[in-house]
Scaffold this active site. Structure first.
Site, PDB file in Angstrom:
ATOM      1  N   HIS A  34     -26.494 -16.163  93.058  1.00  0.00           N
ATOM      2  CA  HIS A  34     -26.916 -15.105  92.138  1.00  0.00           C
ATOM      3  C   HIS A  34     -26.030 -15.028  90.894  1.00  0.00           C
ATOM      4  O   HIS A  34     -26.405 -14.389  89.904  1.00  0.00           O
ATOM      5  CB  HIS A  34     -26.971 -13.745  92.854  1.00  0.00           C
ATOM      6  CG  HIS A  34     -25.624 -13.148  93.159  1.00  0.00           C
ATOM      7  ND1 HIS A  34     -25.033 -13.250  94.397  1.00  0.00           N
ATOM      8  CD2 HIS A  34     -24.765 -12.443  92.400  1.00  0.00           C
ATOM      9  CE1 HIS A  34     -23.881 -12.609  94.388  1.00  0.00           C
ATOM     10  NE2 HIS A  34     -23.690 -12.116  93.182  1.00  0.00           N
ATOM     11  N   ASP A  49     -27.213 -17.856  99.502  1.00  0.00           N
ATOM     12  CA  ASP A  49     -26.555 -17.401  98.276  1.00  0.00           C
ATOM     13  C   ASP A  49     -25.312 -18.233  97.947  1.00  0.00           C
ATOM     14  O   ASP A  49     -24.248 -17.702  97.636  1.00  0.00           O
ATOM     15  CB  ASP A  49     -26.187 -15.920  98.383  1.00  0.00           C
ATOM     16  CG  ASP A  49     -25.931 -15.286  97.023  1.00  0.00           C
ATOM     17  OD1 ASP A  49     -26.362 -15.860  96.011  1.00  0.00           O
ATOM     18  OD2 ASP A  49     -25.286 -14.222  96.980  1.00  0.00           O
ATOM     19  N   SER A  86     -18.044 -11.628  92.692  1.00  0.00           N
ATOM     20  CA  SER A  86     -18.982 -12.487  93.423  1.00  0.00           C
ATOM     21  C   SER A  86     -18.642 -13.959  93.223  1.00  0.00           C
ATOM     22  O   SER A  86     -18.431 -14.412  92.095  1.00  0.00           O
ATOM     23  CB  SER A  86     -20.412 -12.224  92.953  1.00  0.00           C
ATOM     24  OG  SER A  86     -20.821 -10.927  93.312  1.00  0.00           O
TER      25      SER A  86
END
Length: 459
Positions: free
Chosen positions: A193, A223, A302
């Site tokens: 993402h 992911d 992230s």
């Protein structure tokens, strides 16, 4: 911070010594050498007064915080010694009659002027601060950050936008995140993402050097994404790879990333939970065995590494549970045992080969309303694994009435209550495996063998 003024012992003795008129240096002399002795005595006394006045001046300028109560007294002593200096200077000039006496006087005067005119900032060399003492656990944390920071990178996601007025095509940042160096070949691991929807990607290393990055491959379901940069090997510091199978709740962990664009930020915490399950932001497919931590993970973290106390990678920070979007003490990391297998396939093949049944199923809430437990098949394309095996999709009859399809209740003898259970079982299988699918069709159950096929390529 408390400071102490340390002055060499030679200056202490010089400032404390003040020759009296009865000293051996000021005895009366007769004969031709009387003028020399008198001049020498005067110049030595001059040097003493100047050094003492200079010492007092330095002390006044550099230790005001420590000697505030004595400032007024020191200033008075300073002016007093300066007055003595001027008087001695006058006497020295009038008594300097011979050449050798003049040389001694000039030397002493030069030394005195240097001491008086010296910048007070140079006296700061004598100011010593107490060294900071760190506990053993603090030293270990500092060392861990210093050793692993070169492995963490900053990733900028660029997207093409057209200016509404000039119609010029521009590349603008649409997001950012973190990542880490996987090997010396320039492979960078991050979250999918973080790079989703990017037209170009830039990777910034710890020395602020920036490189264009190419996408090697990605796995939307887990992911995970792998990039590659063309950087010299001496600038690439692969992160140490650890093991996530033996983690324990309460174990210390450390997260390094770039929250809100603040590069190389360290946060600490503990493992607050294991074997959690979250959904992939891209496909909604569940990610199992996720690590839960209370180490602060914010937007921008992230893709960054989660480390254990030895500095080894145990997870990839991927998501947080927060109503506000900021850290609320509940962060999630994909375990390194899962990431390692995915990265290996992406580097080798550019994609992840994952088996599928080839069906579309209804949301779990819809099945619950029917009062049954399982996965309701909405669609099973004839050319897919399930369609070839004879699974029935949901459809409408000739009167427009809805006819429910098969409801999967078990796979290989393992109970299936919802979509997460089905995904969990398939993750343990390989492409080409034959699984026995138990379905509820109407009012009776059937068992159908299904040969699993690979997931179609994604662009």
């Amino acid at each position: 911070m408390a400071t102490s003024l340390l002055v060499p012992s030679s200056l202490h003795s010089l400032a404390a010594f003040s020759p009296s008129p009865a000293s051996s240096f000021s005895k009366k002399a007769t004969g031709a050498g009387a003028g020399v002795v008198t001049t020498t005595t005067t110049t030595i006394r001059l040097s003493f007064f100047v050094c003492r006045a200079s010492l007092l001046r330095r002390s006044t300028l550099t230790t005001s915080a420590a000697l505030t109560n004595h400032r007024q007294l020191q200033q008075q002593q300073y002016h007093h010694h300066v007055s003595k200096l001027l008087c001695s200077l006058h006497k020295a000039i009038t008594s300097s009659l011979k050449l050798d006496s003049l040389l001694i006087f000039c030397t002493s005067l030069a030394l005195s002027v240097f001491l008086l005119a010296a910048d007070a900032d140079r006296a700061s060399a004598f100011v010593v601060t107490t060294p900071r003492k760190l506990q053993s656990d603090e030293l270990a944390t500092v060392r861990l950050f210093q050793e692993n920071t070169p492995s963490v990178v900053y990733i900028t996601n660029l997207a093409v936008r057209q200016d509404a007025f000039t119609l010029d095509v521009l590349e603008v940042p649409q997001g950012s995140g973190s990542g880490f160096v996987w090997d010396k070949e320039g492979h960078i691991v991050t979250n999918y993402h973080v790079i989703r929807g990017a037209s170009d990607l830039r990777v910034t290393l710890s020395d602020q050097s920036t490189y264009e990055a190419q996408v090697v491959g990605f796995d939307q379901d887990k992911d995970v994404a792998v990039l590659r940069i063309d950087a010299p090997e001496d600038k690439l510091r692969p992160i140490p790879i650890g093991v996530s199978a033996d983690l324990l709740v309460g174990q210390k962990v450390y997260a390094i990333g770039n929250p809100f664009g603040l590069d190389h930020t360290l946060t600490t915490g503990v493992i607050s939970g294991l074997r959690r399950e979250i959904s992939s932001a891209a496909t909604g497919r569940p990610i199992q065995d996720v690590i839960q931590t209370d180490a602060a993970i914010n937007p921008g973290n992230s893709g960054g590494p989660l480390l254990d106390s030895s500095g080894s990678l145990i997870g990839v920070n991927t998501a947080i549970y927060s109503p506000s979007g900021a850290s609320s003490g509940v962060g999630f990391s994909i375990p390194v045992d899962t990431v390692g297998g995915i990265v290996e396939q992406l580097v080798k093949f550019g994609k992840v080969t994952r088996p599928i049944l080839g069906i579309k199923f209804a949301p779990d809430q819809s099945v619950e309303q029917l009062g049954v437990s399982g996965v309701l098949v909405l669609d099973a394309p004839p050319n897919g694994p399930a369609g070839k095996a004879g699974l029935q999709p949901t459809k409408r009859d000739s009167y427009g009435r809805l006819v429910l399809g098969d409801i999967i209740t078990a796979v290989n003898g393992k109970k299936v209550s919802n979509g997460s259970d089905l995904y969990r079982i398939l993750d343990q299988c390989n492409v080409g495996d034959t699984v026995i699918v138990e379905v509820l069709r109407g009012d009776h159950k059937e068992k159908l063998p299904v040969i699993l096929e690979p997931k179609p390529d994604e662009s």
